[in-house]
Design a protein around this motif. Structure first.
Motif, PDB file in Angstrom:
ATOM      1  N   ILE A 164       0.819  -1.212   0.000  1.00  0.00           N
ATOM      2  CA  ILE A 164       0.000   0.000   0.000  1.00  0.00           C
ATOM      3  C   ILE A 164       0.862   1.275   0.000  1.00  0.00           C
ATOM      4  N   THR A 165       2.013   1.234   0.668  1.00  0.00           N
ATOM      5  CA  THR A 165       2.895   2.405   0.687  1.00  0.00           C
ATOM      6  C   THR A 165       3.937   2.289  -0.430  1.00  0.00           C
ATOM      7  N   THR A 166       4.800   3.284  -0.500  1.00  0.00           N
ATOM      8  CA  THR A 166       5.901   3.247  -1.477  1.00  0.00           C
ATOM      9  C   THR A 166       7.224   2.960  -0.767  1.00  0.00           C
ATOM     10  N   ASN A 167       7.174   2.114   0.260  1.00  0.00           N
ATOM     11  CA  ASN A 167       8.386   1.723   0.991  1.00  0.00           C
ATOM     12  C   ASN A 167       8.818   0.293   0.699  1.00  0.00           C
ATOM     13  N   GLY A 168       8.019  -0.448  -0.060  1.00  0.00           N
ATOM     14  CA  GLY A 168       8.333  -1.844  -0.332  1.00  0.00           C
ATOM     15  C   GLY A 168       8.516  -2.096  -1.818  1.00  0.00           C
ATOM     16  N   ILE A 169       7.555  -2.821  -2.404  1.00  0.00           N
ATOM     17  CA  ILE A 169       7.642  -3.157  -3.830  1.00  0.00           C
ATOM     18  C   ILE A 169       7.772  -1.900  -4.676  1.00  0.00           C
ATOM     19  N   PHE A 170       7.039  -0.855  -4.307  1.00  0.00           N
ATOM     20  CA  PHE A 170       6.996   0.363  -5.126  1.00  0.00           C
ATOM     21  C   PHE A 170       7.925   1.448  -4.576  1.00  0.00           C
ATOM     22  N   SER A 171       9.049   1.024  -4.004  1.00  0.00           N
ATOM     23  CA  SER A 171      10.007   1.971  -3.424  1.00  0.00           C
ATOM     24  C   SER A 171      10.991   2.468  -4.483  1.00  0.00           C
ATOM     25  N   ASP A 172      12.129   2.994  -4.055  1.00  0.00           N
ATOM     26  CA  ASP A 172      13.089   3.637  -4.961  1.00  0.00           C
ATOM     27  C   ASP A 172      13.533   2.772  -6.137  1.00  0.00           C
ATOM     28  N   PRO A 173      13.840   1.474  -5.950  1.00  0.00           N
ATOM     29  CA  PRO A 173      14.287   0.694  -7.113  1.00  0.00           C
ATOM     30  C   PRO A 173      13.265   0.674  -8.253  1.00  0.00           C
ATOM     31  N   ILE A 174      11.991   0.438  -7.947  1.00  0.00           N
ATOM     32  CA  ILE A 174      11.000   0.381  -9.028  1.00  0.00           C
ATOM     33  C   ILE A 174      10.722   1.786  -9.553  1.00  0.00           C
ATOM     34  N   TYR A 175      10.864   2.806  -8.717  1.00  0.00           N
ATOM     35  CA  TYR A 175      10.732   4.188  -9.203  1.00  0.00           C
ATOM     36  C   TYR A 175      11.814   4.482 -10.239  1.00  0.00           C
ATOM     37  N   VAL A 176      13.054   4.133  -9.916  1.00  0.00           N
ATOM     38  CA  VAL A 176      14.160   4.360 -10.855  1.00  0.00           C
ATOM     39  C   VAL A 176      13.952   3.553 -12.131  1.00  0.00           C
ATOM     40  N   ALA A 177      13.514   2.302 -11.973  1.00  0.00           N
ATOM     41  CA  ALA A 177      13.286   1.459 -13.147  1.00  0.00           C
ATOM     42  C   ALA A 177      12.204   2.036 -14.047  1.00  0.00           C
ATOM     43  N   SER A 178      11.161   2.631 -13.454  1.00  0.00           N
ATOM     44  CA  SER A 178      10.016   3.106 -14.240  1.00  0.00           C
ATOM     45  C   SER A 178      10.214   4.501 -14.813  1.00  0.00           C
ATOM     46  N   THR A 179      11.310   5.146 -14.457  1.00  0.00           N
ATOM     47  CA  THR A 179      11.548   6.506 -14.962  1.00  0.00           C
ATOM     48  C   THR A 179      12.890   6.586 -15.679  1.00  0.00           C
ATOM     49  N   VAL A 180      13.959   6.692 -14.907  1.00  0.00           N
ATOM     50  CA  VAL A 180      15.276   6.922 -15.500  1.00  0.00           C
ATOM     51  C   VAL A 180      15.777   5.701 -16.266  1.00  0.00           C
ATOM     52  N   LEU A 181      15.800   4.540 -15.600  1.00  0.00           N
ATOM     53  CA  LEU A 181      16.408   3.356 -16.202  1.00  0.00           C
ATOM     54  C   LEU A 181      15.738   2.973 -17.513  1.00  0.00           C
ATOM     55  N   ILE A 182      14.430   2.955 -17.535  1.00  0.00           N
ATOM     56  CA  ILE A 182      13.722   2.507 -18.723  1.00  0.00           C
ATOM     57  C   ILE A 182      14.024   3.424 -19.909  1.00  0.00           C
ATOM     58  N   ILE A 183      14.176   4.714 -19.644  1.00  0.00           N
ATOM     59  CA  ILE A 183      14.490   5.653 -20.723  1.00  0.00           C
ATOM     60  C   ILE A 183      15.893   5.389 -21.264  1.00  0.00           C
ATOM     61  N   PHE A 184      16.831   5.119 -20.372  1.00  0.00           N
ATOM     62  CA  PHE A 184      18.190   4.864 -20.841  1.00  0.00           C
ATOM     63  C   PHE A 184      18.299   3.527 -21.576  1.00  0.00           C
ATOM     64  N   LEU A 185      17.491   2.547 -21.212  1.00  0.00           N
ATOM     65  CA  LEU A 185      17.495   1.287 -21.953  1.00  0.00           C
ATOM     66  C   LEU A 185      16.866   1.459 -23.333  1.00  0.00           C
ATOM     67  N   ILE A 186      15.828   2.264 -23.423  1.00  0.00           N
ATOM     68  CA  ILE A 186      15.270   2.582 -24.742  1.00  0.00           C
ATOM     69  C   ILE A 186      16.302   3.362 -25.558  1.00  0.00           C
ATOM     70  N   PHE A 187      16.964   4.307 -24.904  1.00  0.00           N
ATOM     71  CA  PHE A 187      18.031   5.077 -25.551  1.00  0.00           C
ATOM     72  C   PHE A 187      19.116   4.138 -26.082  1.00  0.00           C
ATOM     73  N   ALA A 188      19.530   3.151 -25.263  1.00  0.00           N
ATOM     74  CA  ALA A 188      20.560   2.198 -25.692  1.00  0.00           C
ATOM     75  C   ALA A 188      20.094   1.400 -26.902  1.00  0.00           C
ATOM     76  N   ALA A 189      18.820   0.998 -26.924  1.00  0.00           N
ATOM     77  CA  ALA A 189      18.291   0.238 -28.066  1.00  0.00           C
ATOM     78  C   ALA A 189      18.332   1.075 -29.341  1.00  0.00           C
ATOM     79  N   PHE A 190      17.989   2.358 -29.232  1.00  0.00           N
ATOM     80  CA  PHE A 190      18.062   3.239 -30.399  1.00  0.00           C
ATOM     81  C   PHE A 190      19.509   3.436 -30.841  1.00  0.00           C
ATOM     82  N   MET A 191      20.413   3.609 -29.889  1.00  0.00           N
ATOM     83  CA  MET A 191      21.827   3.787 -30.228  1.00  0.00           C
ATOM     84  C   MET A 191      22.361   2.574 -30.991  1.00  0.00           C
TER      85      MET A 191
END
Length: 661
Positions: free
Chosen positions: A194-221
């Motif tokens: 229910i909170t953002t301290n477990g499954i939906f904490s910093d790791p999944i936040y980073v994965a859903s914002t910064v990381l995913i964009i850089f992986l898409i960027f890498a695929a385009f590169m």
């Protein structure tokens, strides 16, 4: 030694990397190279549409924002589970589509997606008073994530995530400091779901914002041909030096790994090209596989991208990512310098020469025709230095890739290529998304039960409050926990559990996190479970265990650098300009001396006494003390001068003998 290389018709070394054709579902569905009909082809369209839809959603979210934090992360995780169960069968080698083990988890993941969309904001209001239905949904998500981790990462992390989840309830059974009072099912639901301290904490936040964009960027590169450019650039720059092909492998694999952020994936990408080439010029297969494993794994410590764990580190420490990249630059350059030194000394010991200039690509021509491909990487650095967030910097860089691809026919992207790159970026992210979600379960459990503080007290008591024993304990824990795990998972666990213990012993926060970060990375080349080394061993046809031992030998700098960061503040850019410059110089010289000790060669093979002197000088140069540094510098210079004079004397005697004959 004579090199027998595969040449092109114009006499150049053949550096063409085989390209995978139709390797995404959207390409295979449209071009249909296998002649698929009916449901199989429709299924490809559906999977591609889900992946491309998720890519478009995260790009839109990065540009304009969208759902509230919990809802966004829950939707992202649910779609990640859908793609996981659609793309990864329950058992490797089995066909996809088993009713119980593939279809049912897929349907349950779709249910979680709808729940994430419709449950908010009501679910946030039930924090502290979760319903039975909330608890059922939370349990369902936990077990689907654990199964997703098993399919994409392996059993080790899945078992670990399951244990930490169970530890919430069975903690009272553990003795002493490792136990806790126990928690209700409702508290678990609050903390992990229910909170953002477990499954939906910093790791999944980073994965859903910064990381995913850089992986898409890498695929385009990669679609624009940057991989080919890096390889040609590396060979043009280093090919003529002794051990040139191996040095080029380090440079090209390191450059690619900093974009892909995944050592094992990078080894699979570049290894089929670099390893055979190293074997052709005289390196044995085990050494060639070890070089590729080390350079691929080490690319994760090289700015500007560094992989997912560095972005998570920025969230954990509160230090801007660009500062973390700046701290990482000197250690990364040291690491690759030492790997290059090991290769060079090995080449001298074996009598290997470089590749003739006429067989190498022209550096000026490469830079003029393909150099523009690195502009997006430069743009990322510039934007982040100017204060742009990594997410926005990645978004702008992605746009620049598309624009720059239009400049030349070879790199131009059509609509199908764009869709394929979006799909590839998302699919490449699935294992990392599962790893981040699994790491969220573990981190949530550690925070909820207070295990992190308990471990810190236990470690400090066991080490007697002494720093070196503490560092050794945490190093061993990092290597053990990192076996069989992606870097981001190992880092999240160790940063949550162990980094605090170092901070309590007055180690700076950034240094403490780098310590666990580096050992989490280099567990990928550490026996007995060295995933990246095993991949390169399979490509080279060498023994996996021997390859991992060789990788350890080649990449030994990765196991010394974390200690040097703790004991040599200059490497963290602390102190006066002179202290920093002198500290970097002595650290470099000490690591190169250790490389010479390991390989048993400087200008030529060393004897036992020379080898021991190199070891002593390396140890003296590790510590940031002026007297030990000066003695170490004198010893290294003495060995070099002695070998140089000895070599000249031998050459002179040989010349006189030849004249007399």
């Amino acid at each position: 030694m004579t090199n027998k290389l595969k040449l092109t018709p114009d006499g150049k070394i053949d550096l063409k990397v085989a390209e995978e054709k139709n390797n995404t579902d959207i390409e295979r569905a449209f071009k249909n190279p296998d002649g698929e009909v009916g449901w199989r082809r429709i299924r490809r369209f559906i999977i591609a549409a889900i992946a491309i839809g998720l890519a478009i959603y995260v790009l839109y979210y990065a540009a304009y924002g969208g759902f509230p934090a919990w809802q966004h992360r829950a939707i992202f995780t649910s779609i990640g589970l859908i793609l996981c169960f659609a793309c990864f069968p329950y058992k490797k080698g089995k066909p996809q589509g088993h009713l119980l083990f593939d279809v049912l988890p897929l349907l349950l993941s779709i249910f979680l997606l709808f729940h994430a969309y419709f449950a908010y904001p009501d679910i946030a209001l039930r924090q502290g008073a979760s319903s039975t239905f909330d608890q059922i949904v939370a349990t369902l998500m936990v077990f689907l994530i654990i199964e997703g981790v098993r399919r994409t990462i392996g059993h080790a992390m899945a078992v670990l995530a399951l244990f930490f989840w169970a530890y919430i309830f069975i903690g009272p059974l553990f003795p002493g400091i490792l136990g806790h009072q126990g928690f209700s099912y409702g508290r678990m639901t609050d903390a992990l779901f229910i909170t953002t301290n477990g499954i939906f904490s910093d790791p999944i936040y980073v994965a859903s914002t910064v990381l995913i964009i850089f992986l898409i960027f890498a695929a385009f590169m990669m679609r624009t041909g940057v991989g080919q450019f890096f390889i040609e650039f590396a060979f043009a720059l280093t090919g003529r030096i002794r051990g040139g092909p191996a040095l080029a492998s380090v440079l090209s694999s390191g450059l690619l790994a900093t974009i892909t952020g995944n050592g094992a994936a990078n080894a699979s990408m570049t290894g089929p090209f670099t390893i055979p080439l190293m074997k052709q010029v005289g390196y044995n297969r085990t050494f060639a596989a070890g070089v590729e494993a080390v350079s691929s794994q080490g690319g994760q410590i090289m700015p500007p991208i560094m992989g997912a764990a560095a972005f998570v580190m920025a969230e954990f420490t509160g230090i801007p990512y660009i500062e973390i990249a700046a701290y990482a630059l000197i250690p990364a350059l040291l690491f690759f310098t030492v790997v290059g030194a090991v290769i060079y000394f090995q080449a001298r010991r074996l009598g290997l020469e470089g590749i003739p200039r006429k067989q190498l690509p022209n550096l000026k021509h490469i830079l003029l025709t393909k150099g523009y491909l690195i502009i997006p990487l430069v743009l990322i650095i510039v934007l982040m230095v100017l204060g742009t967030s990594p997410m926005r910097a990645g978004l702008w860089a992605l746009g620049s890739v598309i624009v720059l691809s239009l400049f030349r026919k070879e790199s131009r992207l059509n609509l199908l290529s764009v869709l394929a790159a979006l799909e590839a970026g998302i699919k490449n992210a699935i294992p990392t998304v599962m790893a981040c979600a699994g790491a969220g379960i573990i981190a949530g459990s550690v925070i909820m039960t207070g295990l992190g503080m308990s471990f810190s007290r236990f470690a400090i008591d066991l080490s007697g409050g002494q720093l070196l024993p503490m560092l050794l304990m945490i190093m061993i824990a990092c290597i053990i926990l990192g076996m069989g795990m992606p870097t981001v998972s190992a880092y999240v666990i160790l940063a949550t559990v162990a980094a605090g213990a170092l901070v309590q012993l007055d180690v700076p926060v950034i240094v403490a996190h780098f310590f666990v970060f580096y050992f989490g990375i280099f567990s990928g080349i550490t026996p007995p479970v060295a995933i990246t080394s095993f991949i390169t061993a399979g490509i080279a046809g060498s023994n996996p265990l021997k390859t991992s031992v060789y990788s350890l030998r080649i990449g030994m700098a990765g196991f010394i650098l974390p200690y040097m960061l703790v004991y040599n503040p200059a490497l963290s850019l602390e102190g006066s300009t002179f202290d920093i410059v002198f500290g970097i110089f002595t650290a470099t010289l000490g690591l190169v001396a250790f490389a010479a000790f390991v390989e048993g060669c400087v200008l030529k093979r060393v004897n036992v006494v020379e080898r021991l002197i190199l070891l002593v000088s390396a140890i003296l140069l590790v510590y940031q003390e002026i007297y030990t540094d000066l003695i170490g510098i004198a010893l290294v210079i003495g060995i070099f001068v002695y070998q140089w004079k000895k070599g000249n004397s031998t050459d002179l005697k040989a010349g006189k003998q030849a004249l007399n004959q």
